[in-house]
Scaffold this motif. Structure first.
Motif, PDB file in Angstrom:
ATOM      1  N   TRP A 408       0.822  -1.206   0.000  1.00  0.00           N
ATOM      2  CA  TRP A 408       0.000   0.000   0.000  1.00  0.00           C
ATOM      3  C   TRP A 408       0.856   1.256   0.000  1.00  0.00           C
ATOM      4  N   TRP A 409       0.220   2.362  -0.374  1.00  0.00           N
ATOM      5  CA  TRP A 409       0.896   3.667  -0.360  1.00  0.00           C
ATOM      6  C   TRP A 409       0.850   4.262   1.045  1.00  0.00           C
ATOM      7  N   HIS A 410       1.891   4.962   1.408  1.00  0.00           N
ATOM      8  CA  HIS A 410       1.931   5.650   2.700  1.00  0.00           C
ATOM      9  C   HIS A 410       2.601   7.011   2.543  1.00  0.00           C
ATOM     10  N   THR A 411       2.163   7.983   3.347  1.00  0.00           N
ATOM     11  CA  THR A 411       2.913   9.244   3.468  1.00  0.00           C
ATOM     12  C   THR A 411       3.561   9.230   4.835  1.00  0.00           C
ATOM     13  N   HIS A 461       5.127   8.945  11.691  1.00  0.00           N
ATOM     14  CA  HIS A 461       3.973   8.081  11.400  1.00  0.00           C
ATOM     15  C   HIS A 461       3.467   8.264   9.990  1.00  0.00           C
ATOM     16  N   CYS A 462       2.656   7.328   9.580  1.00  0.00           N
ATOM     17  CA  CYS A 462       1.977   7.455   8.299  1.00  0.00           C
ATOM     18  C   CYS A 462       0.825   8.434   8.462  1.00  0.00           C
ATOM     19  N   HIS A 463       0.624   9.304   7.464  1.00  0.00           N
ATOM     20  CA  HIS A 463      -0.458  10.286   7.544  1.00  0.00           C
ATOM     21  C   HIS A 463      -1.725   9.821   6.831  1.00  0.00           C
ATOM     22  N   VAL A 464      -1.721   8.592   6.325  1.00  0.00           N
ATOM     23  CA  VAL A 464      -3.004   7.973   5.965  1.00  0.00           C
ATOM     24  C   VAL A 464      -3.585   7.628   7.338  1.00  0.00           C
ATOM     25  N   THR A 465      -4.575   8.406   7.758  1.00  0.00           N
ATOM     26  CA  THR A 465      -4.924   8.434   9.180  1.00  0.00           C
ATOM     27  C   THR A 465      -5.353   7.072   9.705  1.00  0.00           C
ATOM     28  N   ASP A 466      -6.065   6.307   8.883  1.00  0.00           N
ATOM     29  CA  ASP A 466      -6.420   4.945   9.300  1.00  0.00           C
ATOM     30  C   ASP A 466      -5.172   4.113   9.615  1.00  0.00           C
ATOM     31  N   HIS A 467      -4.135   4.312   8.853  1.00  0.00           N
ATOM     32  CA  HIS A 467      -2.897   3.545   9.078  1.00  0.00           C
ATOM     33  C   HIS A 467      -2.221   3.979  10.373  1.00  0.00           C
ATOM     34  N   GLN A 468      -2.177   5.286  10.590  1.00  0.00           N
ATOM     35  CA  GLN A 468      -1.606   5.802  11.836  1.00  0.00           C
ATOM     36  C   GLN A 468      -2.331   5.200  13.041  1.00  0.00           C
ATOM     37  N   GLY A 471      -1.431   1.441  13.843  1.00  0.00           N
ATOM     38  CA  GLY A 471      -0.102   0.907  14.100  1.00  0.00           C
ATOM     39  C   GLY A 471       1.058   1.450  13.297  1.00  0.00           C
ATOM     40  N   LEU A 472       0.798   2.270  12.278  1.00  0.00           N
ATOM     41  CA  LEU A 472       1.926   2.743  11.459  1.00  0.00           C
ATOM     42  C   LEU A 472       2.460   4.051  12.051  1.00  0.00           C
ATOM     43  N   MET A 473       3.030   3.913  13.242  1.00  0.00           N
ATOM     44  CA  MET A 473       3.453   5.098  13.995  1.00  0.00           C
ATOM     45  C   MET A 473       4.558   4.680  14.945  1.00  0.00           C
TER      46      MET A 473
HETATM   47 CU    CU Z   1       0.023   4.433   5.514  1.00  0.00          CU
END
Ligand code: CU
Ligand code: C2O
Length: 479
Positions: A408-411, A461-468, A471-473
Motif C-alpha cells: 500500500w501507499w503511505h505518506t 507516522h503514516c499520515h493515511v490516518t487509518d494507518h496511523q 499501528g503505522l506510527m
Molecule cells: Cu500508511
C-alpha cells in the motif's frame, strides 16, 4: 503583515467558496499586545458547511472559529506568535502545527508533548516559525474523526521579502465520504479501510466546497499552494495546456522543476507550491484533472480564462524562492537508522506481518493493530507508553532509510524536522528537496537525512490516518 481570523461567536456556517477564491484573511480575533508575540484565538467546535454547493444540503462538520476549513493563519517568518486554543468539542483535542519546526512542548501530541485539551479547556501554543512556506494545522487527538470531520486549516508563513507573483492562491484539498443526504458517512476506522488504502471518500473539496471554475487571466503568474488534508486520498493533478513548475514541497523551497509527466502528485498531509504561468487563450477553459487512481480520473476544476489578458505573453523568467535556514546534514558522519513499514492487507486477503508483532498496541479501533514499524505497533494518536524506537544525540546528522514492505501507499510524516530527500529505490532524487511528509509507493525505499537539532520525543507516522491509528506510527528521541 500578520492576518487574523474569524472570532464570530455565532454558529452561522462560514462557507469559503470554490476554487476561485483567494482566501483572504478573516478579520477579528487578534489581541494586540505591546511588545509581545501576536496573539490569536482558535476554537474547535461543531459547525456546519455546504460541501457540495451554495444551495446544497448542510453537512455537520467540526470547525475552527466556525470556519471549515479553519481560518488561514498567516504568520511572518521569524516573528513569534501565540495561539490560545479553546476546546468547544465534547472530546479531547490538541493542535499540531504540521511541518513547523518548533519546540517539542508546542507540537500538539497528546500524552507525548502535552496533556490533551479537555472539553471546555484551553491550551496556549507559542512558537516562532523559522521557515517560510505552506504548512497546515490539525488536531492530533481522535485524529481520524476530528480531521475527517473537518478540523484542519492552512498555515502560511510569509517570506521576509515579498515574492513577486500576480496572485497567491491557496487550495486546501479535502476528501469526504458523504451519504446520499449529504451527511458524513459513519464507519470511521473500519477494518477494510484500516488494512487497505484508508478512508478514501467520494467528494473532493477545495477550500471547503465542491470547486467551481477558477477564473484566470492570460499572462498571469500564479503561485498555487496545494495542501492535501485528506485522510487517505492521494491526488495527481494535471493542468491541461499548462506547465506547472514545482517550487516548494512541504513548505520548503526546492529546485524548481516540472513534475514527472506534468502530474503534481500529492499524498495526504503533503503541500506542493507550483508556479502556473497562464499561457492559455482568453475566453477558453482548461481542465484540472486528478487521475491518480487507475480508471477513476475526474475533472477537479477548470481554469476559466477571462476575455481580457493581463499581459500579452506569459512570463518565462525563472521563479526561485528564498532558501529557508535548514541545517545541512553531514552525510559522512550521519547515524543510520532504518525504518521498515509492515502489515496491511495483501492481495490474497491475509494480514501480513502482524502475527508476531510486539503487542504495544492500545486496544480500540475495533480491531487492534494492522500495521507496524520495525515489528512494533503504536496505535491511536500518540502517547507516553511507547519507548522511543531510537534515540539520537542532539546535533548529530541522521540518515533515515525507510522501506515500505507493504502493498500500500503511505505518506511518512516526521514531526519537528524537515528531511533532505536523498534517494528513492537506490537512485538519487533528481531535484534537491526537503520534506516532512514523504509519499511512498508499495515496496518503495527512500533515504532522507536531517540534523537532530531539536530535542524531545517526536512522532514519526503514516499520515493515511487509518494507518496511523492502527499501528503505522513510532516515536524517536533527540536528547
Ligand atoms: Cu500508511
Ligand atoms: Cu499532520 Cu502527526 O501529523
Amino acid at each position: 503583515m500578520i492576518s487574523s481570523f474569524s472570532n464570530s461567536i455565532s454558529r452561522r456556517t462560514f462557507v469559503l467558496g470554490g476554487a476561485g477564491i483567494v482566501l483572504a484573511a478573516i478579520a477579528g480575533s487578534r489581541v494586540s499586545r505591546a511588545g509581545g508575540p501576536a496573539e490569536y484565538r482558535l476554537r474547535a467546535a461543531p459547525g456546519a458547511a455546504r460541501l457540495t454547493s451554495g444551495d446544497g444540503p448542510q453537512t455537520n462538520v467540526l470547525a475552527y472559529n466556525d470556519s471549515m476549513p479553519g481560518p488561514v493563519l498567516r504568520l511572518k517568518q521569524g516573528d513569534p506568535v501565540r495561539f490560545i486554543v479553546a476546546n468547544g468539542l465534547d472530546q479531547d483535542t490538541t493542535v499540531h502545527w504540521h511541518g513547523i519546526r518548533l519546540p517539542n512542548a508546542m507540537d500538539g501530541v497528546p500524552g507525548l508533548t502535552q496533556p490533551p485539551i479537555k472539553p471546555g479547556e484551553s491550551f496556549v501554543y507559542e512558537f516562532t516559525p523559522p521557515d517560510a512556506g505552506t504548512f497546515w494545522y490539525h488536531p492530533h487527538a481522535n485524529s481520524l474523526q476530528q480531521i475527517g470531520r473537518g478540523l484542519a486549516g492552512l498555515l502560511i508563513v510569509e517570506e521576509r521579502e515579498t515574492v513577486a507573483v500576480d496572485r497567491d492562491i491557496l487550495w486546501m484539498l479535502q476528501d469526504w465520504r458523504l451519504t446520499g443526504s449529504g451527511e458524513i458517512a459513519s464507519g470511521f476506522g473500519s477494518m477494510m479501510d484500516a488494512s487497505m488504502s484508508g478512508r478514501v471518500g467520494n467528494l473532493v473539496t477545495i477550500n471547503g466546497s465542491k470547486p467551481r471554475d477558477l477564473s484566470v487571466r492570460a499572462g498571469e503568474r500564479v503561485r498555487l499552494r496545494l495542501a492535501n488534508a485528506a485522510l487517505a486520498r492521494i491526488l495527481a493533478l494535471r493542468f491541461e495546456g499548462h506547465r506547472p513548475i514545482v517550487i516548494a514541497v512541504d513548505g520548503q523551497p526546492c529546485e524548481p522543476h516540472a513534475p514527472e509527466n506534468g502530474r503534481v502528485v500529492i499524498g495526504p498531509a503533503m503541500r506542493i507550491d507550483v508556479v502556473l504561468d497562464m499561457q492559455g487563450d482568453p475566453g477558453k477553459r482548461y481542465a484540472v484533472i486528478d487521475d491518480f487512481y487507475d480508471g477513476l480520473s475526474y475533472e477537479l476544476t477548470n481554469l476559466a480564462y477571462e476575455k481580457a489578458p493581463l499581459r500579452a505573453r506569459a512570463l518565462d523568467t525563472a521563479f526561485v524562492l528564498p532558501a529557508n535556514p535548514l541545517p545541512e546534514p553531514d552525510l559522512a558522519k550521519a547515524v543510520k537508522q532504518e525504518i521498515v513499514l509492515q502489515g496491511g492487507m495483501m492481495g490474497g486477503g491475509k494480514l501480513a506481518g502482524v502475527g508476531g508483532l510486539n503487542g504495544m498496541a492500545m486496544p480500540g479501533m475495533g480491531g487492534g493493530p494492522v500495521w507496524a514499524i520495525n515489528g512494533m505497533s503504536m496505535t491511536g494518536d500518540g502517547g507516553m507508553d511507547m519507548p522511543p524506537l531510537f534515540t539520537l544525540r542532539r546535533g548529530v546528522s541522521c540518515l533515515l532509510a525507510m522501506r515500505n514492505q507493504t502493498a500500500w501507499w503511505h505518506t511518512m510524516h516526521i514531526h519537528g524536522f524537515s528531511m533532505l530527500v536523498l534517494t528513492r529505490n537506490g537512485a538519487p532524487v533528481p531535484y534537491r528537496q526537503w520534506q516532512d511528509s514523504v509519499l511512498m509507493a508499495p515496496k518503495d525505499a527512500v533515504e532522507c537525512a536531517f540534523v537532530a537539532d531539536n530535542p524531545g520525543n517526536w512522532m514519526l507516522h503514516c499520515h493515511v490516518t487509518d494507518h496511523q491509528m492502527t499501528g503505522l506510527m513510532t516515536v524517536f528521541r533527540v536528547a
